[in-house]
Design an enzyme around this catalytic site. Structure first.
Site, PDB file in Angstrom:
ATOM      1  N   CYS A 119      84.379  33.862  -9.098  1.00 43.07           N
ATOM      2  CA  CYS A 119      85.048  32.475  -9.236  1.00 43.07           C
ATOM      3  C   CYS A 119      85.315  32.297 -10.789  1.00 43.07           C
ATOM      4  O   CYS A 119      85.918  33.090 -11.328  1.00 43.07           O
ATOM      5  CB  CYS A 119      84.109  31.389  -8.519  1.00 43.07           C
ATOM      6  SG  CYS A 119      85.010  29.983  -8.126  1.00 43.07           S
ATOM      7  N   HIS A 160      85.352  33.176  -3.121  1.00 42.17           N
ATOM      8  CA  HIS A 160      83.661  32.813  -2.917  1.00 42.17           C
ATOM      9  C   HIS A 160      83.497  33.879  -1.927  1.00 42.17           C
ATOM     10  O   HIS A 160      83.533  33.505  -0.796  1.00 42.17           O
ATOM     11  CB  HIS A 160      83.347  31.510  -2.540  1.00 42.17           C
ATOM     12  CG  HIS A 160      83.529  30.347  -3.683  1.00 42.17           C
ATOM     13  ND1 HIS A 160      82.413  30.047  -4.424  1.00 42.17           N
ATOM     14  CD2 HIS A 160      84.275  29.732  -4.111  1.00 42.17           C
ATOM     15  CE1 HIS A 160      82.925  29.294  -5.289  1.00 42.17           C
ATOM     16  NE2 HIS A 160      84.044  29.030  -5.078  1.00 42.17           N
ATOM     17  N   GLU A 172      80.318  34.635  -1.041  1.00 43.13           N
ATOM     18  CA  GLU A 172      79.314  34.057  -0.303  1.00 43.13           C
ATOM     19  C   GLU A 172      79.574  33.218   0.727  1.00 43.13           C
ATOM     20  O   GLU A 172      78.784  32.708   1.700  1.00 43.13           O
ATOM     21  CB  GLU A 172      78.333  33.500  -1.391  1.00 43.13           C
ATOM     22  CG  GLU A 172      78.652  32.308  -2.023  1.00 43.13           C
ATOM     23  CD  GLU A 172      79.428  32.116  -3.018  1.00 43.13           C
ATOM     24  OE1 GLU A 172      79.751  31.097  -3.560  1.00 43.13           O
ATOM     25  OE2 GLU A 172      80.134  33.461  -3.443  1.00 43.13           O
TER      26      GLU A 172
END
Length: 206
Positions: free
Chosen positions: A79, A181, A183
């Site tokens: 990011c 992202h 995750e």
């Protein structure tokens, strides 16, 4: 050991948890010497580019990150962390970045929703060990108001379409960046992080 860099800006725990779930030994640290000793390094980030660079410089982490890259240690920016890998950003004025990948960070301009938030698909542009198990059309989760414009388009591994072509994954030597992202991107995100863990273990490059 993979070091997740703590410089006061970033979703550190979710990245740490995802890497640990994949079997990696993970340490969250803002110690430049520990970062330089790590077998792999992750630079996360959420917030403003200029503030992030100020924090890195105050902690001596900017030099440590450049040393890591020069030493051939696998380095992954996520990011804002991906944007920091580039030469400069026009966010709230002109700010110098780490310059590990030549290019600029630019703001979206136009009559459309900014920031770009939500699930968008990926278009793969070239093969990379980081992309193993990832396919054209896979969806990942994005939250960003700026995008990177590399000086050399060959570093772009994958893009998405959001009122133009937006680089989503870049790679140059032992340095990679992911704009979205991982995750928060379910199977595809975990696959990318798993691939990075494998790259750390094998010492491979883009």
């Amino acid at each position: 050991m993979i070091a997740v860099i703590d410089y006061g800006m970033g979703n550190l725990r979710s990245v740490e948890k995802a890497l640990a779930t994949l079997g990696a030994e993970v340490v969250v640290s803002g110690d430049p010497e520990l970062v330089k000793r790590a077998a792999g390094v992750v630079l996360p980030g959420v917030g403003a580019f200029g503030d992030a660079m100020d924090h890195l410089q105050q902690l001596g982490l900017d030099a440590a990150i450049r040393d890591v890259a020069a030493a051939g240690t696998p380095l992954l920016g996520i990011c804002l962390g991906m944007q920091l890998l580039f030469s400069s950003s026009e966010e709230h004025g002109l700010h110098q970045g780490l310059n590990l990948i030549p290019g600029q960070v630019k703001q979206f301009q136009g009559d459309f929703k900014i920031p770009h938030i939500g699930w968008n698909d990926l278009t793969l542009h070239r093969e990379s060990l980081l992309l193993q198990g990832v396919e054209n059309g896979d969806y990942v989760y994005w939250v960003h108001s700026l995008f990177v414009e590399p000086a050399d388009r060959s570093v772009v591994l994958a893009t998405t379409g959001y009122y133009g072509e937006v680089p989503g994954i870049v790679g140059r030597g032992n340095v990679w960046g992911i704009q979205f992202h991982p995750e928060k991107s379910s199977r595809v995100g975990l696959q990318l992080l798993s691939n990075f863990v494998k790259l750390v273990r094998e010492g491979a490059t883009a």
